[in-house]
Design a protein around this motif. Sequence first.
Motif, PDB file in Angstrom:
ATOM      1  N   GLY A   1       0.403  -1.138   0.499  1.00  0.00           N
ATOM      2  CA  GLY A   1      -0.153  -0.026  -0.339  1.00  0.00           C
ATOM      3  C   GLY A   1       0.693   1.632   0.092  1.00  0.00           C
ATOM      4  N   ARG A   2       2.247   1.685  -0.120  1.00  0.00           N
ATOM      5  CA  ARG A   2       2.967   2.643  -0.342  1.00  0.00           C
ATOM      6  C   ARG A   2       2.469   2.805  -1.846  1.00  0.00           C
ATOM      7  NH1 ARG A   2       8.390  -1.120   0.535  1.00  0.00           N
ATOM      8  NH2 ARG A   2       7.430  -2.090  -0.933  1.00  0.00           N
ATOM      9  N   PRO A   3       2.491   4.588  -1.745  1.00  0.00           N
ATOM     10  CA  PRO A   3       2.370   5.590  -2.344  1.00  0.00           C
ATOM     11  C   PRO A   3       3.256   5.845  -3.009  1.00  0.00           C
ATOM     12  CG  PRO A   3       1.505   6.881  -0.630  1.00  0.00           C
ATOM     13  CD  PRO A   3       1.883   5.656  -0.255  1.00  0.00           C
TER      14      PRO A   3
ATOM     15  N   PRO B   1      15.398  -0.414   8.936  1.00  0.00           N
ATOM     16  CA  PRO B   1      15.297  -0.060   7.743  1.00  0.00           C
ATOM     17  C   PRO B   1      13.314   0.702   8.020  1.00  0.00           C
ATOM     18  CG  PRO B   1      15.358  -2.491   8.542  1.00  0.00           C
ATOM     19  CD  PRO B   1      15.297  -1.694   9.829  1.00  0.00           C
ATOM     20  N   PHE B   2      13.299   1.449   6.798  1.00  0.00           N
ATOM     21  CA  PHE B   2      12.248   2.566   7.310  1.00  0.00           C
ATOM     22  C   PHE B   2      11.260   1.819   5.420  1.00  0.00           C
ATOM     23  CE2 PHE B   2      15.493   5.266   7.003  1.00  0.00           C
ATOM     24  CZ  PHE B   2      16.139   5.285   5.128  1.00  0.00           C
ATOM     25  N   CYS B   3      11.888   0.678   4.918  1.00  0.00           N
ATOM     26  CA  CYS B   3      10.984  -0.195   3.876  1.00  0.00           C
ATOM     27  C   CYS B   3       9.195   0.139   4.120  1.00  0.00           C
ATOM     28  CB  CYS B   3      11.169  -1.579   3.737  1.00  0.00           C
ATOM     29  SG  CYS B   3      12.572  -1.414   3.451  1.00  0.00           S
ATOM     30  N   GLN B   4       8.680   0.202   5.031  1.00  0.00           N
ATOM     31  CA  GLN B   4       7.139   0.572   4.879  1.00  0.00           C
ATOM     32  C   GLN B   4       6.984   1.565   4.690  1.00  0.00           C
ATOM     33  OE1 GLN B   4       5.366  -1.820   5.915  1.00  0.00           O
ATOM     34  NE2 GLN B   4       6.706  -3.176   6.653  1.00  0.00           N
ATOM     35  N   GLY B   5       7.336   2.167   4.098  1.00  0.00           N
ATOM     36  CA  GLY B   5       7.648   3.940   4.242  1.00  0.00           C
ATOM     37  C   GLY B   5       7.914   4.556   2.650  1.00  0.00           C
ATOM     38  N   CYS B   6       8.453   3.074   2.018  1.00  0.00           N
ATOM     39  CA  CYS B   6       8.881   3.443   1.194  1.00  0.00           C
ATOM     40  C   CYS B   6       8.137   4.116  -0.054  1.00  0.00           C
ATOM     41  CB  CYS B   6       9.412   2.910   0.676  1.00  0.00           C
ATOM     42  SG  CYS B   6      11.175   3.419  -0.645  1.00  0.00           S
ATOM     43  N   VAL B   7       8.486   5.817  -0.587  1.00  0.00           N
ATOM     44  CA  VAL B   7       7.211   6.493  -1.168  1.00  0.00           C
ATOM     45  C   VAL B   7       8.255   7.148  -3.328  1.00  0.00           C
ATOM     46  CG1 VAL B   7       5.810   6.281  -0.193  1.00  0.00           C
ATOM     47  CG2 VAL B   7       7.795   8.190  -0.344  1.00  0.00           C
TER      48      VAL B   7
ATOM     49  N   ALA C   1      10.276   5.865  -6.493  1.00  0.00           N
ATOM     50  CA  ALA C   1      11.319   5.343  -7.561  1.00  0.00           C
ATOM     51  C   ALA C   1      12.714   5.391  -7.928  1.00  0.00           C
ATOM     52  CB  ALA C   1       9.462   5.800  -8.863  1.00  0.00           C
ATOM     53  N   ARG C   2      12.710   5.149  -8.634  1.00  0.00           N
ATOM     54  CA  ARG C   2      14.106   5.887  -8.995  1.00  0.00           C
ATOM     55  C   ARG C   2      14.549   5.394 -10.888  1.00  0.00           C
ATOM     56  NH1 ARG C   2      15.626   4.312  -3.970  1.00  0.00           N
ATOM     57  NH2 ARG C   2      17.188   6.256  -2.601  1.00  0.00           N
ATOM     58  N   LEU C   3      14.729   7.203 -11.128  1.00  0.00           N
ATOM     59  CA  LEU C   3      15.491   6.663 -13.095  1.00  0.00           C
ATOM     60  C   LEU C   3      16.732   6.807 -12.904  1.00  0.00           C
ATOM     61  CD1 LEU C   3      13.597   5.621 -15.487  1.00  0.00           C
ATOM     62  CD2 LEU C   3      13.659   8.602 -15.544  1.00  0.00           C
TER      63      LEU C   3
ATOM     64  N   THR D   1      12.289   0.280  -8.168  1.00  0.00           N
ATOM     65  CA  THR D   1      11.551   0.513  -7.463  1.00  0.00           C
ATOM     66  C   THR D   1      11.925   0.544  -6.091  1.00  0.00           C
ATOM     67  OG1 THR D   1      10.770  -2.099  -7.609  1.00  0.00           O
ATOM     68  CG2 THR D   1       9.587   0.240  -8.774  1.00  0.00           C
ATOM     69  N   CYS D   2      14.165   0.277  -6.013  1.00  0.00           N
ATOM     70  CA  CYS D   2      14.637   0.200  -4.556  1.00  0.00           C
ATOM     71  C   CYS D   2      15.872   0.237  -5.444  1.00  0.00           C
ATOM     72  CB  CYS D   2      14.052  -1.443  -4.042  1.00  0.00           C
ATOM     73  SG  CYS D   2      15.004  -1.658  -2.897  1.00  0.00           S
ATOM     74  N   LEU D   3      16.188   0.740  -4.057  1.00  0.00           N
ATOM     75  CA  LEU D   3      17.592   0.123  -4.387  1.00  0.00           C
ATOM     76  C   LEU D   3      18.767  -0.010  -4.500  1.00  0.00           C
ATOM     77  CD1 LEU D   3      19.414   3.304  -3.878  1.00  0.00           C
ATOM     78  CD2 LEU D   3      19.891   3.497  -1.953  1.00  0.00           C
ATOM     79  N   PHE D   4      17.457  -1.210  -3.771  1.00  0.00           N
ATOM     80  CA  PHE D   4      19.353  -2.279  -3.854  1.00  0.00           C
ATOM     81  C   PHE D   4      18.417  -3.925  -5.001  1.00  0.00           C
ATOM     82  CE2 PHE D   4      19.631  -0.670   0.169  1.00  0.00           C
ATOM     83  CZ  PHE D   4      20.959  -0.490   0.959  1.00  0.00           C
TER      84      PHE D   4
ATOM     85  N   ALA E   1       3.460  -3.678  -8.512  1.00  0.00           N
ATOM     86  CA  ALA E   1       3.907  -5.230  -8.312  1.00  0.00           C
ATOM     87  C   ALA E   1       4.606  -5.545  -7.278  1.00  0.00           C
ATOM     88  CB  ALA E   1       4.082  -5.825  -9.506  1.00  0.00           C
ATOM     89  N   ARG E   2       5.426  -3.792  -7.106  1.00  0.00           N
ATOM     90  CA  ARG E   2       6.700  -4.449  -6.329  1.00  0.00           C
ATOM     91  C   ARG E   2       6.208  -4.190  -5.256  1.00  0.00           C
ATOM     92  NH1 ARG E   2       7.556   1.204  -2.594  1.00  0.00           N
ATOM     93  NH2 ARG E   2       9.687   0.595  -2.895  1.00  0.00           N
ATOM     94  N   ALA E   3       7.658  -5.238  -4.184  1.00  0.00           N
ATOM     95  CA  ALA E   3       6.464  -5.910  -2.950  1.00  0.00           C
ATOM     96  C   ALA E   3       8.261  -5.595  -2.589  1.00  0.00           C
ATOM     97  CB  ALA E   3       6.702  -7.488  -3.555  1.00  0.00           C
ATOM     98  N   ASP E   4       9.446  -4.954  -3.314  1.00  0.00           N
ATOM     99  CA  ASP E   4      10.358  -4.567  -2.152  1.00  0.00           C
ATOM    100  C   ASP E   4      10.195  -4.277  -0.770  1.00  0.00           C
ATOM    101  OD1 ASP E   4      11.695  -3.561  -5.087  1.00  0.00           O
ATOM    102  OD2 ASP E   4       9.718  -2.648  -4.247  1.00  0.00           O
ATOM    103  N   ARG E   5      11.678  -4.951   0.070  1.00  0.00           N
ATOM    104  CA  ARG E   5      11.564  -4.338   2.026  1.00  0.00           C
ATOM    105  C   ARG E   5      13.347  -5.139   2.017  1.00  0.00           C
ATOM    106  NH1 ARG E   5       9.627  -7.696   5.959  1.00  0.00           N
ATOM    107  NH2 ARG E   5       8.976 -10.159   5.107  1.00  0.00           N
ATOM    108  N   TYR E   6      13.811  -4.520   1.050  1.00  0.00           N
ATOM    109  CA  TYR E   6      15.431  -5.778   1.152  1.00  0.00           C
ATOM    110  C   TYR E   6      16.023  -4.885   2.768  1.00  0.00           C
ATOM    111  CZ  TYR E   6      20.500  -6.093   0.817  1.00  0.00           C
ATOM    112  OH  TYR E   6      21.828  -6.766   0.719  1.00  0.00           O
ATOM    113  N   SER E   7      15.698  -3.746   3.077  1.00  0.00           N
ATOM    114  CA  SER E   7      16.391  -3.415   4.104  1.00  0.00           C
ATOM    115  C   SER E   7      15.916  -4.129   5.152  1.00  0.00           C
ATOM    116  CB  SER E   7      16.372  -2.116   4.418  1.00  0.00           C
ATOM    117  OG  SER E   7      17.237  -1.325   3.772  1.00  0.00           O
ATOM    118  N   GLU E   8      14.723  -4.086   5.365  1.00  0.00           N
ATOM    119  CA  GLU E   8      13.818  -4.987   6.653  1.00  0.00           C
ATOM    120  C   GLU E   8      14.124  -6.295   6.571  1.00  0.00           C
ATOM    121  OE1 GLU E   8       9.401  -2.809   6.524  1.00  0.00           O
ATOM    122  OE2 GLU E   8       9.784  -5.278   6.132  1.00  0.00           O
TER     123      GLU E   8
END
Length: 349
Positions: A2-4, A252-258, A260-262, A270-273, A303-310
């Motif tokens: 549910g992260r915008p 880690p703060f993946c729950q609030g990760c809003v 994107a990176r181009l 959708t994730c730094l990692f 579709a993203r489910a990233d939470r690498y740091s968590e």
Amino acid sequence: MGRPLRDLRISVTDRCNLRCPYCMPREVFGADYQFIDRSELLTFEEITRVARIISAQGVRKIRLTGGEPLLRAGLERLVEMLAGIDGIDDIALTTNGTALAPLASSLADAGLDRVTVSLDALEEEVFRSMSDTRGPLARVLEGIDAAREAGLAPVKINMVVRRGVNDHCVVSMAEHFRGRAEVLRFIEYMDVGESNGWRLEQVVPAGEILAAIEQRWPLEALAASHEGEVASRWAYCDGLGEIGVIHSVTQPFCQGCVRARLSAEGRLYTCLFARRGHDLRALLRGGGNDSQIASRINQIWTARADRYSELRSLRQPPEAGDPGVDGAAASAQAARQAAGRVEMSYIGG
Ligand code: SAM
Ligand code: SF4
Ligand code: SF4
């Protein structure tokens, strides 16, 4: 989760004039390193098109980064183009500051709102070992002054803290920036990419950094200033300003990760990692229309489910110095190599 989608970081080049060993170690990024070919870089028009499409999906903030973004010629023109997009209300830049002084006022005139300057020490020798350069420290300090004078304030200062290299400079950096217009932020050293040889025991936990400062100057917690803020903020109780800590390893703060990176060649991450990005350039150059590009971005984001740091902190206790850290770091290293993660200088910090 549910992260915008709210922020977009745009890397405009993967090249840099410094070789900070924690980001672009010289042994890997040497004379024969294959950087992205110029023809492969997104043009300013292509970047602006992606930014316009993504702003319609709720992105309000853009940060230009790299590599060193000020190496990209004519960056002011890109800033001006981005500032003209309806819905974008904040444009920021992260830079090593070495080329900032002569450009600060034209960037501000073009519509840049804020600047973050990376500076890991004020002592020449430590600065040199953190950036692996012959020392344009004075130029970085001039850049910070020029940015403040151009109204790009408050300038944020990013200090990556590495144990045994610059951790003894935490208090002197705080002392220097206390009472000034700049906001100093301490960053836990992260295991981004494959090349920096990261080990957990080189990380100085945010709690340890705060304790060192608090011993000299009492601190009180401040609320986050906006959704998705990655730094926790602390004010000096004597009113002489604030500091931030970015504790991506220990909290880690993946729950609030809003965010994107181009990448500079038009891949959306959708994730730094992340191991791989999603190619938008093929759509941009292959005749895709705006609504096709918008639905591709939406599909990628939802579709993203990233939470690498968590996941990292579940794999290994974040207390550097614990017994067993060596083993944990070794297994993290193996996992990284298998994963083939993207480099920080490519994706933008
Ligand atoms: N060259 C510019 C600069 O240094 O500000 C922009 C790109 S740099 C990749 C963006 C930020 O990432 C910098 O503040 C840098 O210190 C930080 N960074 C790079 N590698 C890092 C690492 N391994 N851990 C934590 N921060 C890192
Ligand atoms: Fe260059 Fe920034 Fe990476 Fe240092 S942190 S090597 S200045 S991209
Ligand atoms: Fe976001 Fe990935 Fe960092 Fe978690 S690890 S905060 S998902 S960029």
